[in-house]
Scaffold this active site. Structure first.
Site, PDB file in Angstrom:
ATOM      1  N   ASP A  94      45.554   3.016  25.354  1.00 38.92           N
ATOM      2  CA  ASP A  94      46.022   4.078  24.471  1.00 38.92           C
ATOM      3  C   ASP A  94      45.315   3.948  23.129  1.00 38.92           C
ATOM      4  OD1 ASP A  94      47.304   5.900  22.850  1.00 38.92           O
ATOM      5  OD2 ASP A  94      49.306   5.436  23.581  1.00 38.92           O
ATOM      6  N   HIS A 125      47.464   4.447  15.624  1.00 38.40           N
ATOM      7  CA  HIS A 125      47.916   3.060  15.712  1.00 38.40           C
ATOM      8  C   HIS A 125      46.907   2.063  15.145  1.00 38.40           C
ATOM      9  CE1 HIS A 125      51.113   4.673  18.160  1.00 38.40           C
ATOM     10  NE2 HIS A 125      50.235   5.218  18.962  1.00 38.40           N
ATOM     11  N   ILE A 129      51.337   2.771  12.995  1.00 39.74           N
ATOM     12  CA  ILE A 129      52.609   2.425  13.633  1.00 39.74           C
ATOM     13  C   ILE A 129      52.364   1.777  14.993  1.00 39.74           C
ATOM     14  CG2 ILE A 129      53.850   4.250  12.430  1.00 39.74           C
ATOM     15  CD1 ILE A 129      53.740   5.899  15.010  1.00 39.74           C
ATOM     16  N   GLY A 169      54.977   3.485  20.792  1.00 39.30           N
ATOM     17  CA  GLY A 169      56.330   3.532  21.327  1.00 39.30           C
ATOM     18  C   GLY A 169      56.458   2.752  22.616  1.00 39.30           C
TER      19      GLY A 169
END
Length: 297
Positions: free
Chosen positions: A198, A203, A218, A221
């Site tokens: 990903d 990120h 961040i 998830g």
């Protein structure tokens, strides 16, 4: 450019075939922070091939296998990819995930839901993950919130909008949790996790994170999702990955790499093996994962 319902629903992702090794399985667990405590007996089988019984794969590693990549960034989608957020993840496991092997991922968009102008849209992608021999390992549903794409059905002349998935139940408010689990995340966790496939720059790139409204990059998830699965197995499943059969979660707020995740777990009365859960970050007291449901055998 507004998104096109028919174009996205018909999108062909092909069959994603992937061979992964025990080293990949160890990297997945290490990216979540397993092994931070070298004396944790519940983590060792996921990061060390010499553990009793051999190396085991966390069930949630299924989310990074057969993955079609960050396809939403491709120009033909019409998606405002900088503003998309992972809203929910739902997985059902049909067989334990091997520590290494070859798998095939069949991905398709099953739902596209217009919440209205300025309110965003919801996209649901389903993945069937099979072994190379065709045995079904897991069925995954990824719910994505397209924050910048609401109103597409009117912008493109009354295109369809699908019905939403059944809502996940909220966690109990009338009693304390039956189990509490605390796990620290690594400061570089997002940079490690993105090596699994990903590559959303949200990120990694501070400039992209700022453009999306965050103070810094961040954590994925799905990295938090993997940590919650480990918490469930450690607290309720004897650290045996074969016991986890289902895990659903809503991503309520972002986790920043380096924060501490506190998972709260409730037994469902009268339903052995069924659990409800949520998670907060200790440093901010912020609820980051909610409406969780897990099933163990």
């Amino acid at each position: 450019m507004a998104i096109d319902y028919q174009h996205l629903k018909a999108r062909d992702f092909g069959v994603i075939r992937q061979t992964y090794t025990e080293r990949d399985t160890q990297l997945y667990a290490l990216s979540l922070g397993l092994g931070n405590d070298p004396l944790d007996p519940g983590a060792l089988p996921f990061v060390y091939e010499g553990a009793a019984g051999g190396l085991r794969a966390l069930p949630t590693q299924a989310v990074v296998l057969g993955y079609p990549g960050f396809w939403a960034r491709e120009p033909d989608t019409g998606i405002d990819w900088v503003r998309l957020m992972h809203g929910e993840q739902r997985v059902r496991w049909h067989q334990p995930l091997p520590a290494s092997g070859t798998v095939a991922g069949m991905n398709r968009i099953t739902h596209l839901i217009d919440k209205g102008e300025g309110k965003g849209a919801i996209l649901v992608m389903e993945r069937r993950l099979e072994t190379g021999a065709g045995t079904l390992l897991a069925t995954l549903q990824q719910v994505v919130f397209l924050r910048g794409d609401g109103g597409y059905s009117q912008q493109r002349g009354g295109q369809p909008s699908d019905a939403p998935l059944p809502a996940l139940p909220p966690t109990p408010e009338d009693r304390p949790p039956d189990f509490t689990d605390t796990q620290a995340t690594r400061p570089e966790a997002a940079l490690l996790y993105r090596l699994l496939g990903d590559t959303n720059p949200l990120h990694a790139d501070p400039a992209v994170a700022a453009k999306a409204g965050f103070e810094r990059p961040i954590l994925h998830g799905l990295a938090s999702y993997g940590l919650v699965a480990h918490a469930v197995l450690r607290q309720c499943g004897d650290s045996n990955p074969a016991r986890l059969k289902a895990l659903d979660i809503r991503f309520a707020a972002p986790v920043y790499p380096g924060e501490t995740l506190v998972t709260e777990i409730w037994r469902v009365p009268g339903r052995p093996g069924q659990l409800q859960l949520r998670a907060r970050v200790a440093e901010r007291g912020k609820l980051v994962l909610s409406h969780g449901f897990a099933e163990l055998v």
